[in-house]
Design a protein around this motif. Structure first.
Motif, PDB file in Angstrom:
ATOM      1  N   UNK A  46     -21.508  35.605  19.879  1.00 54.66           N
ATOM      2  CA  UNK A  46     -21.355  36.762  20.759  1.00 54.66           C
ATOM      3  C   UNK A  46     -20.933  37.968  19.933  1.00 54.66           C
ATOM      4  N   UNK A  47     -21.365  39.167  20.316  1.00 54.50           N
ATOM      5  CA  UNK A  47     -20.927  40.371  19.600  1.00 54.50           C
ATOM      6  C   UNK A  47     -19.445  40.634  19.839  1.00 54.50           C
ATOM      7  N   UNK A  48     -18.849  41.427  18.969  1.00 52.61           N
ATOM      8  CA  UNK A  48     -17.412  41.668  19.078  1.00 52.61           C
ATOM      9  C   UNK A  48     -17.015  42.937  18.337  1.00 52.61           C
ATOM     10  N   UNK A  49     -15.981  43.596  18.826  1.00 49.54           N
ATOM     11  CA  UNK A  49     -15.327  44.695  18.101  1.00 49.54           C
ATOM     12  C   UNK A  49     -13.969  44.213  17.589  1.00 49.54           C
ATOM     13  N   UNK A  50     -13.034  43.964  18.517  1.00 47.15           N
ATOM     14  CA  UNK A  50     -11.672  43.599  18.150  1.00 47.15           C
ATOM     15  C   UNK A  50     -11.597  42.276  17.385  1.00 47.15           C
ATOM     16  N   UNK A  51     -12.358  41.280  17.833  1.00 46.59           N
ATOM     17  CA  UNK A  51     -12.240  39.957  17.209  1.00 46.59           C
ATOM     18  C   UNK A  51     -12.703  39.979  15.761  1.00 46.59           C
ATOM     19  N   UNK A  52     -13.849  40.574  15.504  1.00 50.19           N
ATOM     20  CA  UNK A  52     -14.349  40.592  14.128  1.00 50.19           C
ATOM     21  C   UNK A  52     -13.457  41.449  13.227  1.00 50.19           C
ATOM     22  N   UNK A  53     -13.155  42.666  13.673  1.00 50.62           N
ATOM     23  CA  UNK A  53     -12.363  43.566  12.833  1.00 50.62           C
ATOM     24  C   UNK A  53     -10.981  42.982  12.564  1.00 50.62           C
ATOM     25  N   UNK A  54     -10.341  42.422  13.580  1.00 52.47           N
ATOM     26  CA  UNK A  54      -8.982  41.906  13.398  1.00 52.47           C
ATOM     27  C   UNK A  54      -8.953  40.690  12.485  1.00 52.47           C
ATOM     28  N   UNK A  55      -9.929  39.799  12.593  1.00 52.50           N
ATOM     29  CA  UNK A  55      -9.956  38.635  11.707  1.00 52.50           C
ATOM     30  C   UNK A  55     -10.281  39.043  10.266  1.00 52.50           C
ATOM     31  N   UNK A  56     -11.254  39.929  10.093  1.00 49.10           N
ATOM     32  CA  UNK A  56     -11.605  40.347   8.731  1.00 49.10           C
ATOM     33  C   UNK A  56     -10.432  41.056   8.057  1.00 49.10           C
ATOM     34  N   UNK A  57      -9.772  41.955   8.796  1.00 47.86           N
ATOM     35  CA  UNK A  57      -8.637  42.682   8.216  1.00 47.86           C
ATOM     36  C   UNK A  57      -7.426  41.785   8.019  1.00 47.86           C
ATOM     37  N   UNK A  58      -7.259  40.799   8.891  1.00 47.55           N
ATOM     38  CA  UNK A  58      -6.146  39.863   8.710  1.00 47.55           C
ATOM     39  C   UNK A  58      -6.251  39.177   7.359  1.00 47.55           C
ATOM     40  N   UNK A  59      -7.443  38.718   7.015  1.00 49.68           N
ATOM     41  CA  UNK A  59      -7.643  38.065   5.717  1.00 49.68           C
ATOM     42  C   UNK A  59      -7.482  39.075   4.574  1.00 49.68           C
ATOM     43  N   UNK A  60      -8.090  40.237   4.712  1.00 50.76           N
ATOM     44  CA  UNK A  60      -8.051  41.245   3.644  1.00 50.76           C
ATOM     45  C   UNK A  60      -6.621  41.697   3.371  1.00 50.76           C
ATOM     46  N   UNK A  61      -5.844  41.909   4.438  1.00 50.52           N
ATOM     47  CA  UNK A  61      -4.481  42.398   4.271  1.00 50.52           C
ATOM     48  C   UNK A  61      -3.525  41.332   3.754  1.00 50.52           C
ATOM     49  N   UNK A  62      -3.990  40.071   3.711  1.00 53.61           N
ATOM     50  CA  UNK A  62      -3.200  39.004   3.092  1.00 53.61           C
ATOM     51  C   UNK A  62      -3.875  38.501   1.821  1.00 53.61           C
ATOM     52  N   UNK A  63      -4.759  39.338   1.242  1.00 53.55           N
ATOM     53  CA  UNK A  63      -5.394  39.085  -0.046  1.00 53.55           C
ATOM     54  C   UNK A  63      -6.396  37.940  -0.014  1.00 53.55           C
ATOM     55  N   UNK A  64      -6.912  37.623   1.175  1.00 51.90           N
ATOM     56  CA  UNK A  64      -7.963  36.621   1.298  1.00 51.90           C
ATOM     57  C   UNK A  64      -9.314  37.274   1.509  1.00 51.90           C
ATOM     58  N   UNK A  65     -10.313  36.450   1.822  1.00 51.75           N
ATOM     59  CA  UNK A  65     -11.673  36.934   2.036  1.00 51.75           C
ATOM     60  C   UNK A  65     -12.185  36.444   3.387  1.00 51.75           C
TER      61      UNK A  65
END
Length: 311
Positions: free
Chosen positions: A47-66
């Motif tokens: 399913x398409x998403x705004x909040x779910x995709x952005x929040x998960x991607x940034x969660x990993x990035x902001x904790x030095x993950x991918x």
């Protein structure tokens, strides 16, 4: 957490929720860190998403993950390739999977065959990550959760299911008002009642708006027609007449009640636009808290430690 996966709020204990909320508050205050350095999340979305995709991607990035986003066309989950094969292939490459899907059974199959944790990023049955962000937002705005009252007005959908369970676990009185035929699932409500026996929460699921809204500290609504239900739009608009969250309904709750919506909103249907623009609305704090709640979940699942040993 006591289980490998987060498919339902029921995969958490009340203590788990309390710890995740505490961790989310800490991570929100701290910002960027290296807790998940070297870890990779696969986002498998139907399913398409705004909040779910952005929040998960940034969660990993902001904790030095991918984070690696896999679109429906790329994976063809259950069509181009069996769910069991996708689970076992991804288990060889990444550390955790977040799946946003139509059918909850897809998540069950992913979790069964994956050697790594699987997170429900939304299914037709539950939306646990949204519920954790909701409880975090309520905690930030109202303080102690136990004894608060939440009125949910609208469709007894996936968000309502997870929110009901989370409220029952944390001692929040949860009263859901829905038209006949749209109440939350009876078995799920019975599960929530079992949690409420321990927490002291009072629960209600019925059609009476006044019962739901009386004394409410929180007013919550969601769309009447979710993705995949578009063919039912006309019928649902008719069936939900009188259930729009507007000034009249808000006046039935406490004067300082906060107003919540998981977004996107169908303005003029489940909610009047002016209501979500008023000072009582916390919808954008709620949206932001998806990031912080999911950081806590990911760090807990993957045992993240910062360089220097700080969890």
């Amino acid at each position: 957490m006591n289980t490998k996966d987060l498919l339902s709020i029921s995969d958490l204990s009340p203590d788990d929720i309390g710890r995740l909320l505490s961790d989310a508050v800490e991570l929100k205050a701290r910002g960027w860190n290296n807790s998940l350095s070297g870890k990779t999340l696969a986002l498998v979305f139907e399913k398409p998403s705004l909040r779910t995709r952005v929040s998960f991607e940034l969660a990993m990035k902001q904790m030095d993950g991918e984070a690696l986003y896999l679109s429906p066309a790329e994976v063809g989950l259950g069509k181009r390739e069996p769910v069991a094969d996708v689970a076992r292939v991804l288990s060889r490459f990444v550390d955790v999977i977040a799946c946003r899907t139509f059918g909850h059974e897809t998540l069950v199959q992913l979790a069964k065959y994956a050697d790594i944790p699987v997170i429900n990023a939304l299914s037709d049955l539950e939306h646990p990550c949204q519920a954790l962000a909701d409880i975090l937002t309520i905690y930030e705005k109202k303080g102690d959760l136990k004894g608060l009252s939440l009125a949910y007005i609208g469709d007894g959908n996936n968000c309502a299911n997870s929110l009901l369970l989370a409220c029952a676990m944390t001692g929040i009185n949860c009263r859901l008002a829905s038209p006949k035929g749209y109440l939350v699932d009876k078995d799920l409500f019975a599960r929530a009642e079992a949690y409420a026996e321990d927490s002291g929460a009072e629960l209600y699921s019925g059609t009476d708006l006044k019962t739901a809204l009386r004394g409410a500290d929180v007013i919550y609504t969601d769309v009447w027609t979710s993705m995949g239900q578009e063919a039912e739009t006309e019928k649902r608009l008719k069936d939900f007449t009188g259930f729009q969250v507007n000034a009249k309904l808000v006046s039935m709750a406490k004067k300082d009640a906060i107003i919540m919506h998981p977004l996107p909103a169908h303005y003029g249907e489940e909610v009047d636009r002016e209501i979500l623009e008023c000072p009582q609305s916390v919808i954008f704090d709620q949206a932001e808290n998806r990031l912080h709640a999911q950081k806590a979940v990911l760090r807990d699942m993957l045992g993240g430690l910062e360089i220097g040993g700080r969890h």
